[in-house]
Scaffold this active site. Structure first.
Site, PDB file in Angstrom:
ATOM      1  N   GLU A 197       0.959  -1.340  -0.339  1.00 51.08           N
ATOM      2  CA  GLU A 197      -0.130   0.409   0.033  1.00 51.08           C
ATOM      3  C   GLU A 197       0.476   1.540  -0.296  1.00 51.08           C
ATOM      4  O   GLU A 197       0.894   2.611   1.066  1.00 51.08           O
ATOM      5  CB  GLU A 197      -1.095   0.295   1.272  1.00 51.08           C
ATOM      6  N   GLU A 204      -4.668  -8.367  -0.769  1.00 50.40           N
ATOM      7  CA  GLU A 204      -5.732  -8.032   0.155  1.00 50.40           C
ATOM      8  C   GLU A 204      -7.619  -7.894  -0.302  1.00 50.40           C
ATOM      9  O   GLU A 204      -7.147  -7.757  -1.046  1.00 50.40           O
ATOM     10  CB  GLU A 204      -5.573  -7.551   1.204  1.00 50.40           C
TER      11      GLU A 204
END
Length: 685
Positions: free
Chosen positions: A298, A418
């Site tokens: 991220e 994810e």
């Protein structure tokens, strides 16, 4: 049938096959112009991976379709490097566009995952563009097919990134352990990772594991990683590899801890980042190809001038990561490397930025990754997003379509690193059970159609780290089913009947999702169609007589649990609930502790609105009247209370009465008033 088989496998692959017992099946030559090699390198109960190689022994082919017939009722569930469609036992694999041309004596390959039951017999023959493949021009031969049934380790075919990523499906995240930012892996509340845990992850049917790792707190001032910590990471990775799981490791929360400062400290951040990957590349250079590296989790940049600068900084990180790993030699020279989009977003601009980087690297062993936690209002239950409705569904399909068109359709494999729902950060009850099940069913199905490998985010709230039991068996059953098929659902998993009124027939809408409704049960008792229920199109109606019988004494709450069965997938649970409108009482308290006494009377709270007398929105997220479940308010069915949180009152005007409207799943609404005066709160009807 008589004849011969052609098994066109490299010597290296044959060696691997011999050592681990791969099931290699190669129906062969049988007509003019083409030769087909078919192999099953991985097979497990109910599923398998197959690789198909087509050699053109005739004239140039511009656009191809390979057809075959399944002899044992198998089904293709996911494919790569080809578009595969089925009609009954008939299968067609068409070129993916970028591989449509097959020059004379050249070869094209594709692969797929499939499901089987009873037997997994190889196809007897193949046809290319309508012509049966024989292996040599103009020399038709008769072939025989035999299948070696072997338990295999699931190792990917060397050198095929798309096949290896497909073989990683499905995946699981070891979240909130080695990525914890405290002194060790237990600092966020999870127990120490054990070999037994990873054994159980494998036993649950997962083929890969993502092991997020945060390194910063384990680096010395010269950026050297603590030897004991690196050794611990290697130990956990080793356990996973020993379980024949494919493994992904990364740089995780460092992304927001210190990498995010790159706009103001480019040299310092890059030096520290490079030091980590230099050490990791050296530590794992001899690890097998089943170990995959992800550059950073991220990625985000604080204080950048905008998306353009952020994209450039991420490109620098990805480029440096790739160069370090590739130069380190050993198995790192061809190891699969995973590159994220900015914020792991699926917005088109972010996808295009990464696609440009990957194209420029000219490296066939690169993987794109993104994360998906659903349409935000639904994912956290705010702004009235209580249902997995058409808007929430479109958000998912649009995201996955963009990812597919940008990467998969162009030959770049993709991992959904994810997925889950953001409301799970607090607890899994923030999203209503049936709505969450529909989300996970749809996600698994649509990712499969778009050839996206998925990795479930689990911070310890799903699979017990020591009990090895799932906290929500219904949820994991739906997820597991979505790996191979669709499941039928319905407009709701709740049928409400008011105790203050006479019992009447109740209707819900079935979402068959390509399956066929097959029956309705209570436990092991089959309900009678026409007497207990009727079906009209997609409408399932429970008769008044059945509702009366099943509701019994009509005590508040769930009186009966039914299951609707379909021709595929898992059944859909339907709770028959007796209720009346909830009763709320006056209350006093403080902004730090305020609860409304609530007699729920069998009903369940869906959401809450908050408005001032002038109609403007009150409380957090003042762009909507509907507040966030469990952030602004929360029901407690055990104690009989509805709590308003300090976070809610922090954004409520002093001495301004707020009108609250509580919306319940039965459709009932109740109005209540609260007024804050400094730290004191009063509530009334």
């Amino acid at each position: 049938m008589t004849g011969r088989r052609i098994v066109a496998l490299t010597a290296a692959f044959v060696s691997v096959a011999a050592s681990i017992g791969l099931a290699v099946v190669a129906p062969a030559a049988a007509a003019q112009g083409c030769k087909v090699d078919y192999a099953v390198p991985s097979q497990w109960q109910g599923g398998f991976t197959a690789n198909v190689s087509v050699t053109n022994v005739g004239d140039r082919v511009d656009g191809w379709r390979l057809t075959w017939t399944w002899p044992s009722g198998q089904q293709v569930t996911q494919a790569w490097n080809a578009t595969v469609t089925s009609s009954g036992s008939q299968v067609t694999a068409a070129d993916a566009g970028y591989n449509k041309v097959i020059e004379p004596n050249a070869k094209v390959s594709f692969g797929f995952n499939g499901s089987w039951s009873g037997a997994n017999t190889a196809p007897a023959s193949f046809a290319l563009n309508g012509v049966t493949c024989t292996g040599s021009p103009g020399t038709p031969t008769t072939t025989t097919t035999t299948t070696t049934t072997t338990t295999t380790t699931g190792n990917p075919v060397p050198g095929d990134a798309m096949a290896q990523v497909a073989a990683m499906q499905p995946g699981w995240n070891l979240g909130n352990s080695l990525d914890a930012t405290g002194s060790d892996e237990t600092s966020w509340g999870n127990p120490r990772v054990t070999e037994a845990l990873l054994d159980n992850v494998k036993a649950q049917g997962f083929k890969s594991i993502r092991i997020p790792v945060t390194w910063g707190q384990h680096q010395a001032s010269d950026h050297t990683i603590e030897a004991a910590y690196l050794s611990r990471v290697k130990e956990v990775v080793g356990w996973a590899l020993a379980d024949d799981l494919q493994v992904m490791i990364n740089i995780h929360h460092d992304s927001w801890q210190w990498i995010s400062a790159m706009p103001s400290n480019r040299t310092g951040v890059l030096s520290r980042y490079n030091a980590i990957w230099t050490q990791l590349a050296a530590a794992f250079k001899d690890s097998p190809g089943k170990l995959v590296f992800e550059s950073v989790n991220e990625p985000q940049f604080t204080g950048s001038s905008g998306d353009a600068q952020s994209a450039q900084l991420l490109h620098e990180l990805n480029s440096s990561f790739r160069d370090i790993v590739r130069r380190s030699g050993g198995n790192n020279a061809s190891r699969l490397l995973v590159l994220p989009t900015l914020h792991t977003s699926s917005d088109q601009a972010r996808l295009d930025e990464l696609a440009t980087s990957i194209s420029g690297f000219n490296d066939p062993n690169l993987i794109a990754t993104f994360h998906y936690y659903g349409y935000w209002p639904f994912s956290v239950n705010v702004a009235g997003g209580t249902r997995y409705d058409a808007t929430a569904q479109k958000d998912l399909t649009d995201s996955f379509d963009r990812v597919y068109n940008t990467f998969v359709a162009r030959g770049v494999p993709v991992i959904l690193g994810e997925y889950g729902l953001l409301g799970f950060d607090r607890h899994t009850g923030t999203i209503e059970q049936g709505e969450k099940l529909k989300f996970f069913e749809h996600l698994g199905y649509y990712a499969r159609t778009k050839k996206i490998t998925t990795m479930l985010w689990d911070n310890g709230q799903h699979l017990g780290r020591t009990s090895f039991q799932w906290s929500d068996p219904e949820l994991i059953a739906q997820i597991r089913s979505s790996w191979v098929t669709r499941s039928g659902t319905a407009s709701s998993d709740q049928v409400f009947s008011a105790r203050s009124s006479a019992v009447t027939a109740k209707t819900i809408t079935l979402n068959t999702n390509g399956t066929t409704f097959t029956g309705l049960r209570q436990g092991t008792t089959e309900l009678v169609r026409g007497t207990d229920y009727t079906i009209a199109g997609d409408q399932l109606t429970l008769t008044a007589a059945a509702m009366t019988r099943l509701s019994g004494s009509r005590s508040y709450g769930t009186n009966a649990v039914l299951t609707a069965s379909f021709s595929a997938g898992v059944p859909w649970r339907i709770n028959l609930i007796t209720h009346d409108v909830p009763v709320l009482s006056a209350a006093t308290g403080t902004t730090a502790a305020f609860s409304i006494p609530t007699t729920f009377r069998g009903d369940l709270l869906a959401t809450m609105e908050a408005k001032y007398a002038d109609g403007s929105n009150a409380g957090p997220h003042n762009w909507t009247s509907f507040k966030e479940f469990d952030r602004a308010f929360a029901p407690n069915y055990t104690t009989g209370a509805t709590t308003l949180t300090p976070e809610f009152f922090a954004e409520v005007n002093d001495n301004a009465r707020v009108t609250l409207t509580f919306h319940y799943w039965s459709g009932a609404t109740v109005t209540y008033y609260v007024t804050r005066s400094g730290g004191a709160v009063t509530g009334s009807l």
